[in-house]
Motif scaffolding. Structure first.
Motif, PDB file in Angstrom:
ATOM      1  N   ARG A 153       2.930  15.610  -5.283  1.00  0.00           N
ATOM      2  CA  ARG A 153       2.173  15.736  -3.982  1.00  0.00           C
ATOM      3  C   ARG A 153       1.653  14.581  -3.274  1.00  0.00           C
ATOM      4  NH1 ARG A 153       0.720  21.523  -2.776  1.00  0.00           N
ATOM      5  NH2 ARG A 153      -0.479  20.493  -1.828  1.00  0.00           N
ATOM      6  N   ASP A 154       1.904  14.378  -2.422  1.00  0.00           N
ATOM      7  CA  ASP A 154       1.024  13.518  -1.511  1.00  0.00           C
ATOM      8  C   ASP A 154      -0.225  14.191  -1.125  1.00  0.00           C
ATOM      9  OD1 ASP A 154      -0.524  11.595  -0.073  1.00  0.00           O
ATOM     10  OD2 ASP A 154       1.457  10.148   0.235  1.00  0.00           O
ATOM     11  N   GLU A 155      -1.104  13.738  -1.592  1.00  0.00           N
ATOM     12  CA  GLU A 155      -1.870  15.028  -0.826  1.00  0.00           C
ATOM     13  C   GLU A 155      -2.606  14.290   0.475  1.00  0.00           C
ATOM     14  OE1 GLU A 155      -2.679  18.180  -1.481  1.00  0.00           O
ATOM     15  OE2 GLU A 155      -2.257  18.220  -3.836  1.00  0.00           O
ATOM     16  N   ILE A 156      -2.865  12.963   0.585  1.00  0.00           N
ATOM     17  CA  ILE A 156      -3.252  12.817   1.467  1.00  0.00           C
ATOM     18  C   ILE A 156      -2.666  13.178   3.055  1.00  0.00           C
ATOM     19  CG2 ILE A 156      -3.782  10.339   3.548  1.00  0.00           C
ATOM     20  CD1 ILE A 156      -4.647   9.391   0.415  1.00  0.00           C
ATOM     21  N   ARG A 157      -1.495  12.383   2.789  1.00  0.00           N
ATOM     22  CA  ARG A 157      -0.311  13.044   3.736  1.00  0.00           C
ATOM     23  C   ARG A 157       0.124  14.578   4.169  1.00  0.00           C
ATOM     24  NH1 ARG A 157       2.494  12.479   8.458  1.00  0.00           N
ATOM     25  NH2 ARG A 157       4.359  13.001   8.472  1.00  0.00           N
ATOM     26  N   ILE A 158      -0.140  15.482   3.079  1.00  0.00           N
ATOM     27  CA  ILE A 158      -0.396  17.023   3.640  1.00  0.00           C
ATOM     28  C   ILE A 158      -1.444  17.198   3.981  1.00  0.00           C
ATOM     29  CG2 ILE A 158      -0.451  18.729   2.055  1.00  0.00           C
ATOM     30  CD1 ILE A 158       1.620  17.675  -0.203  1.00  0.00           C
ATOM     31  N   ALA A 159      -2.818  16.840   3.797  1.00  0.00           N
ATOM     32  CA  ALA A 159      -3.426  17.300   4.132  1.00  0.00           C
ATOM     33  C   ALA A 159      -3.419  16.626   5.687  1.00  0.00           C
ATOM     34  CB  ALA A 159      -4.468  16.424   3.950  1.00  0.00           C
ATOM     35  N   GLU A 160      -2.778  15.470   6.427  1.00  0.00           N
ATOM     36  CA  GLU A 160      -2.090  14.689   7.660  1.00  0.00           C
ATOM     37  C   GLU A 160      -1.593  16.197   8.355  1.00  0.00           C
ATOM     38  OE1 GLU A 160      -0.567  11.063   7.420  1.00  0.00           O
ATOM     39  OE2 GLU A 160      -2.990  10.174   6.848  1.00  0.00           O
ATOM     40  N   VAL A 161      -0.336  16.562   7.194  1.00  0.00           N
ATOM     41  CA  VAL A 161       0.281  17.208   7.819  1.00  0.00           C
ATOM     42  C   VAL A 161      -0.714  18.259   8.752  1.00  0.00           C
ATOM     43  CG1 VAL A 161       2.988  18.574   8.259  1.00  0.00           C
ATOM     44  CG2 VAL A 161       2.464  16.244   7.659  1.00  0.00           C
ATOM     45  N   ALA A 162      -1.034  19.126   7.275  1.00  0.00           N
ATOM     46  CA  ALA A 162      -1.511  20.187   8.552  1.00  0.00           C
ATOM     47  C   ALA A 162      -3.007  19.980   9.083  1.00  0.00           C
ATOM     48  CB  ALA A 162      -2.484  20.619   6.919  1.00  0.00           C
ATOM     49  N   ARG A 163      -3.418  18.766   9.712  1.00  0.00           N
ATOM     50  CA  ARG A 163      -3.985  18.689  10.654  1.00  0.00           C
ATOM     51  C   ARG A 163      -3.655  19.151  11.512  1.00  0.00           C
ATOM     52  NH1 ARG A 163      -7.312  15.145   7.004  1.00  0.00           N
ATOM     53  NH2 ARG A 163      -5.997  13.391   7.945  1.00  0.00           N
ATOM     54  N   MET A 164      -2.358  17.742  12.284  1.00  0.00           N
ATOM     55  CA  MET A 164      -2.148  18.841  13.435  1.00  0.00           C
ATOM     56  C   MET A 164      -1.308  20.065  13.788  1.00  0.00           C
ATOM     57  SD  MET A 164       1.605  15.058  13.291  1.00  0.00           S
ATOM     58  CE  MET A 164       2.423  15.797  11.676  1.00  0.00           C
ATOM     59  N   PHE A 165      -0.870  20.527  12.918  1.00  0.00           N
ATOM     60  CA  PHE A 165      -0.576  22.036  12.304  1.00  0.00           C
ATOM     61  C   PHE A 165      -1.688  22.746  13.031  1.00  0.00           C
ATOM     62  CE2 PHE A 165       3.390  21.033  10.331  1.00  0.00           C
ATOM     63  CZ  PHE A 165       4.371  21.660  11.628  1.00  0.00           C
ATOM     64  N   GLU A 166      -2.955  22.618  13.162  1.00  0.00           N
ATOM     65  CA  GLU A 166      -4.527  22.807  13.136  1.00  0.00           C
ATOM     66  C   GLU A 166      -4.653  22.419  14.986  1.00  0.00           C
ATOM     67  OE1 GLU A 166      -7.161  21.637  10.504  1.00  0.00           O
ATOM     68  OE2 GLU A 166      -6.423  23.115   9.036  1.00  0.00           O
ATOM     69  N   LYS A 167      -3.863  21.612  14.605  1.00  0.00           N
ATOM     70  CA  LYS A 167      -4.531  21.039  16.557  1.00  0.00           C
ATOM     71  C   LYS A 167      -3.739  21.260  17.436  1.00  0.00           C
ATOM     72  CE  LYS A 167      -7.504  16.395  15.402  1.00  0.00           C
ATOM     73  NZ  LYS A 167      -6.794  15.422  15.295  1.00  0.00           N
ATOM     74  N   GLY A 168      -2.341  22.271  16.585  1.00  0.00           N
ATOM     75  CA  GLY A 168      -1.383  22.325  17.371  1.00  0.00           C
ATOM     76  C   GLY A 168      -0.325  22.156  18.278  1.00  0.00           C
TER      77      GLY A 168
END
Length: 95
Positions: free
Chosen positions: A79-94
């Motif tokens: 897993r690329d944890e940094i990229r996964i966190a970035e994608v999760a933040r994008m979805f959290e922001k709508g």
């Protein structure tokens, strides 16, 4: 979990790769968490042909959610944890 069967399968793969030693047999080559998991190991765990697992792993890699590492003739996925966190933040922001 909702979505298509393929989406659920990819989500399952990402979950398993959070803690590979808990989901995959010990590898003869070092620490699974550091080295990664092969497409064959994922295919066996999913109960699908290797080509099917490889298609899912390739998509997750192209999206940047997984990184690959070649050791001899095998490709290992982590897993690329940094990229996964970035994608999760994008979805959290709508997004």
């Amino acid at each position: 979990m909702t979505g298509s069967p393929s989406g659920r399968m990819r989500q399952t793969i990402l979950e398993w790769l959070k803690d590979p030693p808990a989901h995959f047999p010990a590898a003869s080559r070092g620490d699974l968490a550091a080295t990664g998991v092969t497409a064959r190991a994922v295919a066996v765990k999913l109960g699908v042909p290797r080509r099917t697992a490889l298609a899912h792993l390739d998509l997750l890699t192209r999206l940047g959610l997984l990184r690959t590492r070649r050791i001899r003739c095998r490709t290992y996925y982590v897993r690329d944890e940094i990229r996964i966190a970035e994608v999760a933040r994008m979805f959290e922001k709508g997004w």
